[in-house]
Enzyme design. Structure first.
Site, PDB file in Angstrom:
ATOM      1  N   CYS A 182       0.852  -1.206  -0.116  1.00  0.00           N
ATOM      2  CA  CYS A 182       0.057   0.112   0.026  1.00  0.00           C
ATOM      3  C   CYS A 182       0.719   1.326  -0.048  1.00  0.00           C
ATOM      4  CB  CYS A 182      -1.210   0.015   1.311  1.00  0.00           C
ATOM      5  SG  CYS A 182      -0.257  -0.219   2.821  1.00  0.00           S
ATOM      6  N   HIS A 441      -0.783   1.014   7.630  1.00  0.00           N
ATOM      7  CA  HIS A 441      -1.570   0.885   6.111  1.00  0.00           C
ATOM      8  C   HIS A 441      -1.678   2.270   5.839  1.00  0.00           C
ATOM      9  CE1 HIS A 441      -4.297  -0.189   3.206  1.00  0.00           C
ATOM     10  NE2 HIS A 441      -5.061   0.512   3.500  1.00  0.00           N
TER      11      HIS A 441
END
Length: 638
Positions: A182, A441
């Site tokens: 990510c 994340h």
């Protein structure tokens, strides 16, 4: 290039070194005298010379970057063509219709010119070079470390390409299938939104057929408009998304290369650079089949799988990326982008950027992308910190931060936990798009309008009042001044305070900031106060959108789980920056239920009850004391 082409070129090269056969003597009646070459022999000789010229240049002509110089090849071929078509080389013959014999050269000339057109397979293959084994091993070590990397981490990074969501509501976004990459997807996603929402097509977009408007008309089935989307302005066609992806990757690599060059890593798979007329599905299927079982667990395997191409213009870069899209869509796409950015920056420069170059960029044991990867893709430097500029720690130690302003920004939950401080460069990017970082994340926050970053008239006035008050504060930051200092502030700022209110403020020996501020909130703007006709207390309202690209299970039908990214619209209300806590608790919150407010870009007029989630803490690092609410599930940043 295929083996057949190489053999053909080698054969042509050998033939060019041999003496040309004696020209056949013409038959009586074909010419008045002397000898001439037959049309068939002339065609064969010209074809042989063209191939030989290409072979010679392919072996001997290189540019300073080590790649064959297309201009030199074209010049040599032009010379061959000119010589071959001149009256000294080919005698002109005329048919009954008066056709010039030199016209038979046109097919060969066209074929040679096509070899020189950027983006055609032959030139592109010539520019691609095999990654040297020493560079491949060092690149692998910088990314994954010198120790044996776990199979789980490799699986995460070797199964993530750049693919858009198939769901209509989230069609603007790239889908993340595995944890870890990510940190590569999010910065590219942010730039994709820049080109979808704010940057119109330019004159160089003629190859990428996209619409010339900011916001697309929602797709329709017959005459029925899709109504199950969060916002029709966020629905884009395949061509628009492809164009935005090419431009986003191109901007990232061009920035990493100092805006002078870029290096594109490509897969060394036969058939990957195939004709653009072939359907994407067929390209992707061929690439996925070739990559089955591939796992980049060493520099040696990287050396055998990846080639590179250096370009020195943004147009050539975009064309190269357009041709290489099957590779970026493939399971190796995220790694190819990371390799390209690192090579464009230069491995030595990357290691110099970092505070600790011995640590891998993909952090063990979970394989998360480091902040250095995110910063490299955002600003072109693999620096580890998010503050502005460099921080001199003394003793020769310097911590490196963001060196310059950026196109898209960055906010992090870690700042709300007082674990770091994001600088103005990342908080206030050129476009209202931010990568959002949590502990594990990265996701995306964005707005439709740049006005969300502007200071309001209320904030400007508030700042000037606060500065005047602080200038008179002799308590060392205690937040109070003398009655005489208050009189001076009122005079300097042209504030007409009601005598009764003024007497109340000066009833003791000190004037406290909170009391003075509350009095200004109740004083009309025409008299130098902060109360406007709508009695909004300077509250600003606007919409933000949060996109989380990681595929989450949203429904289960039988044994099949449906997974898709998530898009959330967030309604944000922001009080003035200097609003005291007491006013927030009593005045601001109490006013939300019974006072009209400035309409947001979605037409909000009556705020709903405030909601909280970790994303709100990130938003408050940019807009102090903001309150947020949304419909449905809370936006997730993990």
């Amino acid at each position: 290039m295929g083996d057949h082409d190489d053999e053909e070129l080698q054969r042509a090269f050998r033939m060019s070194l041999q003496s040309a056969p004696d020209a056949k003597r013409s038959k009586p009646g074909d010419n008045q005298g002397g000898t001439m070459e037959s049309p068939e022999a002339s065609d064969r000789r010209i074809r042989r010379e063209l191939r030989a010229a290409a072979a010679e240049q392919r072996r001997g002509v290189t540019s300073s970057s080590g790649f064959p110089d297309p201009s030199s090849i074209k010049s040599s071929l032009d010379t061959k063509l000119t010589t071959a078509s001149s009256p000294l080389a080919v005698e002109t013959r005329t048919t009954g219709k008066g056709t010039d014999r030199s016209e038979s050269l046109f097919p060969f000339r066209d074929a040679a010119e096509k070899m020189m057109i950027p983006g055609k397979r032959r030139v592109k293959d010539e520019r691609q070079q095999q990654l040297p084994i020493t560079v491949a091993e060092r690149l692998h070590s910088i990314v994954f470390g010198s120790q044996q990397v776990s199979r789980e981490v490799l699986a995460q990074w070797c199964h993530q390409g750049f693919r858009f969501s198939l769901d209509l509501e989230t069609s603007l976004g790239l889908v993340q299938r595995e944890g870890g990459p990510c940190g590569v997807l999010a910065p590219i996603q942010a730039l994709v939104l820049k080109y979808l929402l704010f940057v119109l097509e330019d004159d160089m977009d003629s190859d990428l057929k996209c619409k010339p408007t900011h916001f697309p008309v929602p797709p329709t089935v017959g005459t029925v408009v899709h109504s199950n989307v969060l916002d029709s302005r966020l629905v884009f066609s395949h061509a628009q998304r492809t164009r935005a992806l090419v431009y986003a990757i191109g901007e990232t690599l061009w920035c990493a290369g100092g805006r002078k060059k870029a290096i594109v890593a490509v897969l060394d798979i036969p058939g990957i650079c195939i004709d653009q007329n072939i359907k994407e599905e067929e390209q992707d299927e061929a690439v996925a089949k070739a990559l089955k079982g591939v796992c980049l667990d060493s520099g040696k395997e990287l050396h055998g799988l990846v080639r590179f191409c250096e370009v020195t213009s943004i147009l050539a870069l975009r064309q190269q990326l357009q041709d290489s899209l099957p590779g970026f869509r493939s399971p190796m796409g995220a790694l190819l982008l990371l390799f390209s950015a690192l090579l464009s920056r230069g491995l030595d420069a990357v290691q110099t950027d970092r505070d600790d170059p011995d640590q891998p960029l993909v952090t063990p044991p979970f394989g998360h992308a480091s902040q250095e990867i995110v910063n490299l893709l955002l600003c072109g430097h693999a620096v580890p910190n998010v503050f502005d500029g460099n921080l001199d720690m003394g003793g020769g130690m310097c911590l490196k931060g963001i060196p310059t302003s950026v196109e898209v920004g960055f906010l992090t939950l870690l700042e709300s936990l007082n674990l770091c401080k994001v600088g103005r460069y990342l908080k206030c990017p050129r476009w209202p798009i931010w990568v959002i970082g949590s502990e594990s994340h990265y996701s995306i926050l964005f707005a439709f309008t740049t006005t969300v970053q502007e200071e309001s008239e209320f904030d400007d006035r508030e700042t000037s009042v606060r500065q005047a008050f602080d200038a008179q504060d002799q308590s060392g930051g205690g937040g109070f001044i003398s009655p005489e200092a208050l009189q001076q502030i009122l005079l300097d700022l042209n504030i007409e305070m009601n005598p009764d209110v003024l007497n109340t403020l000066c009833s003791s020996d000190i004037v406290v900031w909170n009391d003075f501020w509350q009095a200004l909130l109740e004083l009309d703007k025409s008299k130098g106060g902060l109360k406007d006709s709508c009695n909004t207390l300077g509250i600003r309202q606007f919409d933000l959108y949060h996109f989380n690209g990681i595929a989450k299970t949203v429904a289960t039908v039988g044994d099949v789980s449906q997974q898709q990214p998530h898009l959330t619209r967030i309604k944000v209300s922001v009080p003035p920056k200097w609003t005291p806590d007491t006013v927030l608790a009593e005045g601001f919150k109490g006013s939300l239920g019974d006072r009209p407010h400035e309409a947001s870009d979605s037409g909000i007029s009556n705020p709903e009850p405030a909601q909280h989630a970790p994303l709100v803490d990130c938003i408050r690092t940019r807009w102090q004391c903001a309150t947020c609410n949304w419909a449905g599930d809370a936006p997730s940043i993990v």
